[in-house]
Design an enzyme around this catalytic site. Structure first.
Site, PDB file in Angstrom:
ATOM      1  N   GLU A 125       0.821  -1.226   0.000  1.00  0.00           N
ATOM      2  CA  GLU A 125       0.000   0.000   0.000  1.00  0.00           C
ATOM      3  C   GLU A 125       0.851   1.270   0.000  1.00  0.00           C
ATOM      4  OE1 GLU A 125      -2.716   0.420   3.319  1.00  0.00           O
ATOM      5  OE2 GLU A 125      -3.614   2.218   2.470  1.00  0.00           O
TER       6      GLU A 125
ATOM      7  N   LYS B 106      -2.429  -1.971  -3.222  1.00  0.00           N
ATOM      8  CA  LYS B 106      -3.482  -1.105  -2.662  1.00  0.00           C
ATOM      9  C   LYS B 106      -3.079   0.349  -2.838  1.00  0.00           C
ATOM     10  CE  LYS B 106      -6.039  -0.236   1.616  1.00  0.00           C
ATOM     11  NZ  LYS B 106      -6.689  -0.840   2.771  1.00  0.00           N
TER      12      LYS B 106
HETATM   13  P1  13P Z   1      -9.280   4.195   4.168  1.00  0.00           P
HETATM   14  O1  13P Z   1     -10.147   3.476   3.159  1.00  0.00           O
HETATM   15  O2  13P Z   1     -10.070   4.793   5.293  1.00  0.00           O
HETATM   16  O3  13P Z   1      -8.302   5.110   3.525  1.00  0.00           O
HETATM   17  O4  13P Z   1      -8.437   3.063   4.888  1.00  0.00           O
HETATM   18  C1  13P Z   1      -7.839   2.083   4.125  1.00  0.00           C
HETATM   19  C2  13P Z   1      -6.579   1.657   4.758  1.00  0.00           C
HETATM   20  O5  13P Z   1      -6.390   0.493   5.014  1.00  0.00           O
HETATM   21  C3  13P Z   1      -5.543   2.664   5.034  1.00  0.00           C
HETATM   22  O6  13P Z   1      -4.353   2.023   5.345  1.00  0.00           O
END
Ligand code: 13P
Length: 328
Positions: free
Chosen positions: A176, A218
């Site tokens: 991510e 992500k």
């Molecule tokens: P949000 O969808 O609230 O951005 O959170 C996703 C997430 O896992 C952030 O690390």
């Protein structure tokens, strides 16, 4: 490394019509969310809230996985450990393994993610506890003179080192790299920074020989800064996002799940629908935290008598997001 297990888990996470619930808020973050409803966070209230979400009847139609926090993976629902409870509903349990953000030395306003120290041992324990996949979040901020190449590189390298350790243990890494929506920058700036960040990430993933078929990306959507006076439309967001991905993300990556990043539930739903309508060689889905939870949290407000109404709200939003993920 058992590649077939990694591929199988990644495919299962991308199952059609389903996505991932990010319920891995750290102790500090869940406290911030609870402040909005005037509730004190504690292991008990955190569990009561997450139990409300996870026991929602029918939620398994829309969720392939749930990302847990260290506290939650050790808790139980109705006498069954949380990971086992989720698995009994056909939902894969995952775990946040990064340990949050610290200031990047000598670079004002920039952050780097911590948590590599002892990660091998922690992953092995999480595997015993039932985790099938993991998450590590890196944050890139757009601002005056930032992000620097150094910040992008350091975060990309750590993401790749984390992904390697996960795959060695048969755990699918969710990688991510989040370019934040905070700021007054326009969509073009987000586009440029997202492309640069993803390029750096895939360079490092390649250098560490990550099995792309056994990971999930992500990313953020390519979107205008929250304080920008010009807000791009869903169509513009979708076109810029898919164009960036086509240039940078190898087709071997089986799945891309978006974070919601501060978009409202409706925005995150509409933008996802516009993106999946264009599509690409990968499965496109969601891994939302706030966009899936915000409405349910506001209905629940910490009261047992509101559980059913909150679950109804959660299920309705999950269904809408699932439909948005399935526009083609
Ligand atoms: P949000 O969808 O609230 O951005 O959170 C996703 C997430 O896992 C952030 O690390």
């Amino acid at each position: 490394m058992d590649i077939s297990i990694l591929k199988q888990t990644a495919q299962a996470l991308m199952a059609s019509g389903k996505g991932i619930l990010a319920a891995d808020e750290s102790t500090k973050t869940i406290q911030r969310r609870f402040e909005k409803i005037g509730l004190q966070s504690s292991p008990e209230t955190n569990l009561a809230y997450r139990k409300m979400l996870f026991t929602t009847p029918g939620i398994e139609q829309f969720l392939s996985g749930v990302i847990l926090y260290d506290e939650t993976i050790r808790q139980s629902i109705n006498g069954v450990s949380v990971p086992k409870y989720l698995e009994s509903k056909g939902i894969l349990p995952g775990i946040k393994v990064d340990q949050g953000l610290v200031d990047l030395p000598n670079s004002a306003g920039e952050k780097v993610t911590e948590g590599l120290e002892g990660l091998k041992e922690r992953l092995s324990e999480y595997k015993q506890l039932g985790a099938k996949f993991a998450k590590w979040r890196a944050v890139i901020t757009i601002g005056e003179g930032i992000p620097t190449d150094n910040c992008i590189q350091q975060n990309a390298e750590r993401l790749a080192e984390y992904a390697k350790l996960c795959q060695e243990q048969g755990i699918v890494p969710i990688v991510e790299p989040e370019v934040l929506m905070d700021g007054s920058h326009d969509l073009a700036k987000c586009w440029e920074v997202t492309a640069k960040t993803l390029k750096a990430v895939f360079n490092r993933l390649k250098a560490h020989k990550i099995v792309l078929e056994g990971m999930v990306l992500k990313p953020n959507m390519v979107i205008s800064g929250k304080e920008s006076s010009i807000q791009a439309s869903s169509q513009e967001i979708a076109e810029a996002t898919v164009q960036t991905f086509l240039e940078v993300i190898p087709k071997e990556v089986p799945g891309i799940v978006f974070l919601s990043g501060g978009q409202t539930p409706d925005q995150a739903t509409e933008n996802l629908a516009a993106i999946t309508k264009i599509g690409g060689p990968w499965q496109l889905s969601f891994s939302y935290g706030r966009a899936l939870q915000d409405e349910a949290l506001t209905v629940w407000v910490g009261k047992e008598e509101n559980v059913q109404a909150a679950q109804k709200s959660f299920l309705e939003r999950a269904q809408k997001v699932s439909e948005a993920r399935s526009t083609r």
